[in-house]
Write a protein that holds these residues in place. Structure first.
Motif, PDB file in Angstrom:
ATOM      1  N   ILE A   1       2.054   4.661   1.093  1.00 20.11           N
ATOM      2  CA  ILE A   1       1.904   5.422   2.342  1.00 20.11           C
ATOM      3  C   ILE A   1       2.569   6.801   2.267  1.00 20.11           C
ATOM      4  CG2 ILE A   1       1.707   3.347   3.768  1.00 20.11           C
ATOM      5  CD1 ILE A   1       4.673   3.989   4.683  1.00 20.11           C
TER       6      ILE A   1
ATOM      7  N   ARG B   1       0.849  -1.210   0.000  1.00 21.71           N
ATOM      8  CA  ARG B   1       0.000   0.000   0.000  1.00 21.71           C
ATOM      9  C   ARG B   1       0.874   1.244   0.000  1.00 21.71           C
ATOM     10  NH1 ARG B   1      -3.253  -0.214   5.066  1.00 21.71           N
ATOM     11  NH2 ARG B   1      -4.103   1.736   4.291  1.00 21.71           N
TER      12      ARG B   1
ATOM     13  N   ASP C   1      -0.401   7.757  10.029  1.00 18.78           N
ATOM     14  CA  ASP C   1      -0.648   6.417  10.595  1.00 18.78           C
ATOM     15  C   ASP C   1       0.643   5.607  10.703  1.00 18.78           C
ATOM     16  OD1 ASP C   1      -3.322   6.921  10.709  1.00 18.78           O
ATOM     17  OD2 ASP C   1      -3.895   5.550   9.082  1.00 18.78           O
ATOM     18  N   HIS C   2       1.675   6.029   9.941  1.00 18.81           N
ATOM     19  CA  HIS C   2       2.898   5.225   9.872  1.00 18.81           C
ATOM     20  C   HIS C   2       4.114   5.949  10.437  1.00 18.81           C
ATOM     21  CE1 HIS C   2       0.613   2.398   7.490  1.00 18.81           C
ATOM     22  NE2 HIS C   2       0.162   3.427   6.802  1.00 18.81           N
TER      23      HIS C   2
ATOM     24  N   LEU D   1       5.015  11.069   4.751  1.00 14.53           N
ATOM     25  CA  LEU D   1       4.340   9.789   4.993  1.00 14.53           C
ATOM     26  C   LEU D   1       3.012  10.065   5.689  1.00 14.53           C
ATOM     27  CD1 LEU D   1       7.148   7.431   6.401  1.00 14.53           C
ATOM     28  CD2 LEU D   1       6.478   7.800   4.011  1.00 14.53           C
ATOM     29  N   HIS D   2       2.058   9.169   5.485  1.00 15.01           N
ATOM     30  CA  HIS D   2       0.787   9.287   6.210  1.00 15.01           C
ATOM     31  C   HIS D   2       1.063   9.136   7.707  1.00 15.01           C
ATOM     32  CE1 HIS D   2      -3.242   8.552   7.610  1.00 15.01           C
ATOM     33  NE2 HIS D   2      -3.688   8.973   6.432  1.00 15.01           N
TER      34      HIS D   2
END
Ligand SMILES: CC(C)(COP(=O)(O)OP(=O)(O)OC[C@H]1O[C@@H](n2cnc3c(N)ncnc32)[C@H](O)[C@@H]1OP(=O)(O)O)[C@@H](O)C(=O)NCCC(=O)NCCS
Length: 166
Positions: A73, A71, A91-92, A88-89
């Motif tokens: 990111i 995916r 979430d990461h 980066l998103h």
């Protein structure tokens, strides 16, 4: 070679089907707090950004989308050498993934291009980015005030550089 594999990541060239994943990053207010644009309000904005990334000439650009477990990111690389860019998103964040991606694109840039140094332009409030760049070996080369305007807000710049390893 249009792909880099690291321990956890696959870095590859952007393609039109990356639109939704990249829009999730570039429309995120936390991710874009110190980015060069306001959060993208529409997929159309991200589509234009993505089209420019895909069309960037290979003599002066070496940019990658970052894939984790298949995916997308975020992105890391050089839209226009020698300036590095990464996002980066959220979430990461905090797992060493940006360090892993940035280390890989830097090693490749020094191997492929003759640039004597790589550079970065960061908002002085962007502690995560400054911390990452310091960890990568970048050092500050200067500062300037009111270098770009985002909406109603004027932002400053810290300039950094990483010299080609001897
Ligand atoms: C900058 C960014 C890519 C870092 O991503 P990340 O995957 O969380 O970073 P990592 O986990 O790889 O961290 C690597 C190093 O960066 C530094 N760092 C990361 N986040 C930090 C923070 N919030 N504060 C200070 N240093 C930080 C640390 O030195 C860290 O190493 P350590 O964990 O051993 O201390 C991420 O915060 C991001 O996408 N920010 C928004 C986009 C952006 O501002 N891009 C730059 C525009 S110039």
């Amino acid at each position: 070679m249009d792909e880099i594999l690291t321990r956890r990541l696959r870095l590859r060239r952007a393609q039109p089907s990356d639109l939704d994943a990249l829009h999730a990053v570039l429309s995120h207010p936390t991710a874009t707090r110190y980015w060069s644009t306001l959060p993208h309000a529409t997929p159309g904005q991200t589509q234009a950004w993505l089209a420019a990334m895909i069309a960037a000439p290979s003599e002066s650009s070496d940019d990658f989308v970052v894939e984790l477990e298949g995916r997308v990111i975020g992105k890391a690389g050089f839209y226009r050498l020698p300036e590095i860019g990464f996002i980066l998103h959220p979430d990461h964040w905090g797992r060493g993934l940006a360090l892993e991606a940035a280390s890989a694109v830097i090693a490749r840039a020094f191997a492929r291009f003759e640039a004597p140094e790589l550079t970065a332009d960061v908002d002085p409030r962007n502690q995560a980015s400054l911390g990452l760049l310091t960890r990568l070996g970048f050092h500050e080369t200067g500062r300037a005030e009111r270098t770009f305007q985002l909406g109603d807000e004027w932002c400053d710049s810290v300039y950094l550089a990483l010299k080609r390893p001897a």
